[in-house]
Motif scaffolding. Sequence first.
Motif, mmCIF file in Angstrom:
data_model
loop_
_atom_site.group_PDB
_atom_site.id
_atom_site.type_symbol
_atom_site.label_atom_id
_atom_site.label_comp_id
_atom_site.label_asym_id
_atom_site.label_seq_id
_atom_site.Cartn_x
_atom_site.Cartn_y
_atom_site.Cartn_z
ATOM 1 N N GLN B 476 -4.056 5.577 14.972
ATOM 2 C CA GLN B 476 -2.736 5.273 14.407
ATOM 3 C C GLN B 476 -2.126 6.545 13.847
ATOM 4 O OE1 GLN B 476 -1.348 2.027 14.438
ATOM 5 N NE2 GLN B 476 -3.094 1.766 15.824
ATOM 6 N N LYS B 477 -0.818 6.619 13.963
ATOM 7 C CA LYS B 477 -0.100 7.762 13.416
ATOM 8 C C LYS B 477 -0.431 7.895 11.930
ATOM 9 C CE LYS B 477 4.616 9.520 13.441
ATOM 10 N NZ LYS B 477 5.986 9.284 13.920
ATOM 11 N N GLY B 478 -0.733 9.108 11.502
ATOM 12 C CA GLY B 478 -1.018 9.348 10.086
ATOM 13 C C GLY B 478 -2.499 9.376 9.765
ATOM 14 N N GLU B 479 -3.331 8.771 10.621
ATOM 15 C CA GLU B 479 -4.763 8.763 10.298
ATOM 16 C C GLU B 479 -5.384 10.145 10.542
ATOM 17 O OE1 GLU B 479 -6.442 5.808 13.141
ATOM 18 O OE2 GLU B 479 -7.698 7.452 13.856
ATOM 19 N N GLN B 480 -6.516 10.361 9.875
ATOM 20 C CA GLN B 480 -7.212 11.631 10.042
ATOM 21 C C GLN B 480 -8.582 11.414 10.636
ATOM 22 O OE1 GLN B 480 -7.246 13.934 6.441
ATOM 23 N NE2 GLN B 480 -5.223 14.777 6.896
ATOM 24 N N GLY B 481 -8.940 12.302 11.549
ATOM 25 C CA GLY B 481 -10.258 12.236 12.158
ATOM 26 C C GLY B 481 -10.742 13.647 12.409
ATOM 27 N N THR B 482 -11.582 13.770 13.438
ATOM 28 C CA THR B 482 -12.160 15.077 13.725
ATOM 29 C C THR B 482 -11.661 15.597 15.063
ATOM 30 O OG1 THR B 482 -14.125 14.310 12.573
ATOM 31 C CG2 THR B 482 -14.371 16.312 13.866
ATOM 32 N N ALA B 483 -11.279 16.868 15.084
ATOM 33 C CA ALA B 483 -10.936 17.509 16.355
ATOM 34 C C ALA B 483 -12.233 17.958 17.010
ATOM 35 C CB ALA B 483 -10.027 18.702 16.113
ATOM 36 N N LEU B 484 -12.371 17.680 18.309
ATOM 37 C CA LEU B 484 -13.574 18.094 19.025
ATOM 38 C C LEU B 484 -13.210 19.177 20.040
ATOM 39 C CD1 LEU B 484 -15.331 14.671 19.827
ATOM 40 C CD2 LEU B 484 -15.634 16.128 17.829
ATOM 41 N N SER B 485 -14.172 20.052 20.279
ATOM 42 C CA SER B 485 -13.968 21.115 21.261
ATOM 43 C C SER B 485 -14.233 20.570 22.664
ATOM 44 C CB SER B 485 -14.929 22.259 20.983
ATOM 45 O OG SER B 485 -16.245 21.822 21.294
ATOM 46 N N ARG B 486 -14.116 21.433 23.662
ATOM 47 C CA ARG B 486 -14.393 21.024 25.047
ATOM 48 C C ARG B 486 -15.834 20.556 25.216
ATOM 49 N NH1 ARG B 486 -11.183 25.412 25.363
ATOM 50 N NH2 ARG B 486 -9.137 25.023 26.293
ATOM 51 N N SER B 487 -16.721 21.065 24.360
ATOM 52 C CA SER B 487 -18.121 20.649 24.466
ATOM 53 C C SER B 487 -18.435 19.507 23.503
ATOM 54 C CB SER B 487 -19.038 21.841 24.174
ATOM 55 O OG SER B 487 -18.807 22.318 22.858
ATOM 56 N N GLY B 488 -17.399 18.962 22.857
ATOM 57 C CA GLY B 488 -17.613 17.830 21.966
ATOM 58 C C GLY B 488 -18.087 18.208 20.577
ATOM 59 N N GLN B 489 -18.011 19.493 20.264
ATOM 60 C CA GLN B 489 -18.428 19.940 18.934
ATOM 61 C C GLN B 489 -17.295 19.724 17.932
ATOM 62 O OE1 GLN B 489 -21.605 20.969 18.117
ATOM 63 N NE2 GLN B 489 -21.857 20.189 20.219
#
Lengths: 106, 535
Positions: B476-489
């Motif tokens: 949902q717009k506004g929520e925060q999570g984790t950005a992952l790299s191409r390798s899923g890190q």
Amino acid sequence: MKRISDHPILGEPEKGQLVSFFMDGKPMEGFAGEPIAVALKAAGVMVHRYTHKAHEPRGIFCAIGRCTDCVMIVDGVPNIRTCITPLVSGMRVQTQDGVTALEVSE
Amino acid sequence: MKRYDLIVVGAGPAGLSAAIEAARCGMKVAVFDENAKPGGQLFKQIHKFFGSKEHQAKIRGYKIGETLLAEADEAGVEVFLNATVAGIYLDKEVLVQIGEAMTHFKADTIIISTGAAENMVTFDGWTLPGVIGAGAAQTMMNLHGIKPGQRVLMLGSGNVGLVVSFQLMQAGCEVVALVDAAPRIGGYGVHAAKIARCGVPFYLSHTITKADGTDCVTGVTIAEFDEHFAPIPGTQKHFDVDTICLAVGLSPMSQLLKMAGCTMVDDPKRGGQVPLVSENGETSIPGLFAAGDVSGIEEASSAMIGGRMSGLAAAAYLGFLSESDKEKRLADLEVALNSLHQGMFAPGSKGKTVAKTDEGIAVSQSLLKKGYLEDTDLERFVHRSNQTDKNSGIHPVIECTQNIPCNPCQDACTKGCIKVGKTITALPQIDDASSCTGCGMCIAACSGQAIFLVDEDYAPGFASITLPYEFLPLPQKGEQGTALSRSGQPLGIAEIIDVRNAKAFDHTPLVTIKVPAGQAMTARFYQPTTQAMEQ
């Protein structure tokens, strides 16, 4: 929960009517028309039969009616490919042991 | 005995395509299929297909299946289901088991399009319930709405293994690893990259040594092996899984052709025992054709073209189509088929090591070994198509680095930003002179989910990245999570600043994340906080 309630591409799976059937004498529920193997999978049943000689367990393998690993006794008839046989209300499904029904203690 | 002009065995993509073309030429056509539903494996294919417009690219497989069924119905094709062809006899007579009855049918032409069966490998414990074919996984989750398991290990990194792994995750299963005996990933790099950025590790030159469990699978052990296929001591790894999925290739189901007396050849490049066929699929027996995987393992797009060619050839054989019309229409189909047979995954390139793309760029070894592009690869591929002085404002970044037959990105951009050119296996190029509006159609059109919209200057110190997100729940717009790299890190916090799910995107929602500017070229996936906590 093994059933997929909502899918990003397919949405909610279309299912028939919820019916009851018997697995080794125990009542279970599944959706009419889905393969017997799917109803069993949803109920957590993994073993469909035991092999004749080595008494090894077998379950779903190909899911399209080719390999015959998932055969069971359905309404008294052995060797029914449960992955392609639609579930019908009141069906009696039994674990197959060789070519006969597995003896299940009540 | 019922008579037809043409009998088709198998109602998959090849068989239906053949039947449609033949019926449109005026032939009376019957199709027999042993399954309860027609369409072969098409209805389990929920991903967008590759190719170009003429190959129905960017359309999902099950939608193509629906179209084929409607066309067959309209053309007057009779489809017999739960009808197993048990034998072919002299003068094109076939014996069909329908229910308990055996019935004879006769035709003047026959097209065999029985498809292929999955290969298997054996290892200690391979017969345990919980060891399944990749096709079984697709059948369970995409046709019957049930998860094959909770935690899955996939053996086989060809396109089937890659596509099914992604579908398992879409269905809500966890894929713990992708294992392949080959030293390189066999399928398209873009398919591998979709899985790698979700954090799934690839183990190449590895195989399964043992499946654990007494009544069903409870775990699996893999090991790396040496050049003599012996496990290397100390390389064993164990995973707790309830399901092991096997995607180790397909073999043509060519028994009926053999039974009919067709000249057969053993061709490993085509998957095993296949009939000797002309380019239109005609076997050594006049009037008997083979189309689709039964005459050589490929994929559904080429099977549909092959089917149409055989259908037309059968029509011409009986005089329902003039020789000149046949030549003209077959020539068009041949062009369409040839365009799929180019590039580094062409049938002729099977087993070959390709060091450079058609453009002369060294291929990414990381993509082949680990399933994702390294930062050092980006210079060669991504920045090449993105050399802009302004270096600001939203623009597409295309991480498509192998010559695969696909070009919907070119048509998707109304601004003419993206060019593939006439050869559909060419790598897409970005025309910096055109202005990107950020509409996102290219992202949704890319069957390989390899296009991202990046804005390095979204806000002071922050970049925005728009990516395809075919998972539930939709952020949902506004929520925060984790950005992952191409390798899923995990790279750090990502904030959802936009979620778009237009009908034109066809179930590929576009999620825009805000990340620190330094991650503009490294963040490629988003993980909701709830999922991170579960692990």
